[in-house]
Design an enzyme around this catalytic site. Structure first.
Site, PDB file in Angstrom:
ATOM      1  N   SER A 106      18.207  42.458  18.133  1.00  0.00           N
ATOM      2  CA  SER A 106      19.309  43.768  18.855  1.00  0.00           C
ATOM      3  C   SER A 106      17.031  44.932  18.268  1.00  0.00           C
ATOM      4  O   SER A 106      16.938  44.178  17.164  1.00  0.00           O
ATOM      5  CB  SER A 106      20.348  44.988  18.233  1.00  0.00           C
ATOM      6  N   TYR A 117      24.991  44.839  10.375  1.00  0.00           N
ATOM      7  CA  TYR A 117      24.599  44.900  11.611  1.00  0.00           C
ATOM      8  C   TYR A 117      23.318  44.647  12.280  1.00  0.00           C
ATOM      9  O   TYR A 117      23.071  43.902  12.469  1.00  0.00           O
ATOM     10  CB  TYR A 117      25.066  46.124  13.138  1.00  0.00           C
TER      11      TYR A 117
END
Length: 321
Positions: free
Chosen positions: A160, A186
């Protein structure tokens, strides 16, 4: 961005797979019960590949498997529950794949979680790192022999642009010595996902295996189930662009396109790459724009150090042979 052909952010899975014949190839996909994973599985099946999927939620997995089996009864090989955060579940899934006694031509590490509250697995590992990286690393290790038996296999790790938020926190990867930050966690896990593809490429390229990291784009899927309005504000504070105004949401067909490009493009054979929008991403010039790839996500030394550190944290060797 170094675009290949005429692809870009609006390219769909159908455009990528047009004319592609994967007959006889075998693909294993994590997170295959919905969203990008399901679209990826469906597209590969439609192009002739045999597919096996895993996912954590039993009901969704059964529903997805039934739909894929009905549409592709000759090629949908099966499914098996997979909780990537727990290595016992990873081992059971690996055993189910290995029992098929087939070379794994495409392994797509698609499953993941995003910006969840602080949780830990049974080993005490922070859940985003455990799910997005450790479980996939252990699974690739277990399947390495089957991957190496394939002809020019590819291992694709879905990462990502969130990797911009953090490199690997080698001094405290589990957030044990400070306040937990869901976005740093994350970001670290998505940097780790990219490093997984690099580690696999470095270790298995002598066997013809190509490792590729894929950023699918900004997509509204179940991955974002934990996010509140405050979370979007917190994410916005880490970048100088408007979300999602400056980064238009993709639909699922557009989101899956880059994974499918990674799985099929002849131009990528034999080279590690970090992809976005169906092209090779440029080095990031600034960390707060979410454009391109940060150097820490393509750092070979970090890839090796992380793998070694996780072997210690997970209390298991993870050979790639």
């Amino acid at each position: 961005m170094a675009q290949i052909a005429s692809y870009g952010p609006e390219t769909t899975s159908h455009e990528i797979m047009r004319g592609v014949d994967l007959s006889g190839k075998f693909a294993v996909i994590t997170g295959g019960s919905g969203g990008l994973g399901y679209e990826t599985a469906k597209s590969l099946l439609a192009s002739g590949a045999d597919v096996f999927i895993g996912a954590r939620t039993a009901g969704k997995l059964e529903e997805a498997a039934a739909a894929l089996r009905a549409a592709f009864p000759q090629r949908f090989v099966g499914s098996f529950p997979l909780d990537l955060a727990e290595l016992e579940s990873v081992d059971a899934f690996a055993d189910a794949v290995l029992t098929l006694d087939r070379p794994v031509d495409r392994f797509i590490a698609n499953a993941g979680i995003m910006a969840c509250p602080l949780e830990r697995n049974s080993l005490g590992l922070e859940l985003q790192l455990a799910t997005n990286y450790v479980g996939h690393a252990a699974l690739v290790s277990r399947l390495a022999s089957a991957i190496c038996k394939a002809d020019k296999a590819r291992v694709i790790a879905v990462t990502s642009s969130g990797h911009h938020f953090s490199g690997i926190r080698f001094e405290d990867p589990n957030f044990e010595n400070g306040t937990y930050d869901k976005w740093l966690a994350y970001g670290q896990s998505k940097t780790a996902s990219a490093l997984l593809a690099l580690k696999v490429h470095r270790a298995l390229s002598p066997y013809g295996v190509t490792g590729i990291a894929v950023h699918p784009g900004f997509i509204q899927t179940d991955l974002m189930r934990h996010l509140s309005r405050d979370d979007y504000v917190a994410m916005q504070s880490r970048t100088d662009i408007e979300l999602p105004k400056a980064r238009t949401y993709k639909n699922v067909e557009q989101g899956a396109a880059t994974s499918l490009f990674a799985a099929t493009a002849a131009e990528l054979e034999g080279q590690f790459a970090y992809l976005e929008d169906c092209g090779i991403a440029p080095p990031a010039e600034r960390r707060d724009t979410l454009n391109g790839v940060m150097a820490w996500a393509t750092d070979a030394q970090a890839a090796e150090e992380l793998w070694a550190k996780v072997e210690v944290l997970a209390h298991r060797p993870m050979p790639l042979t």
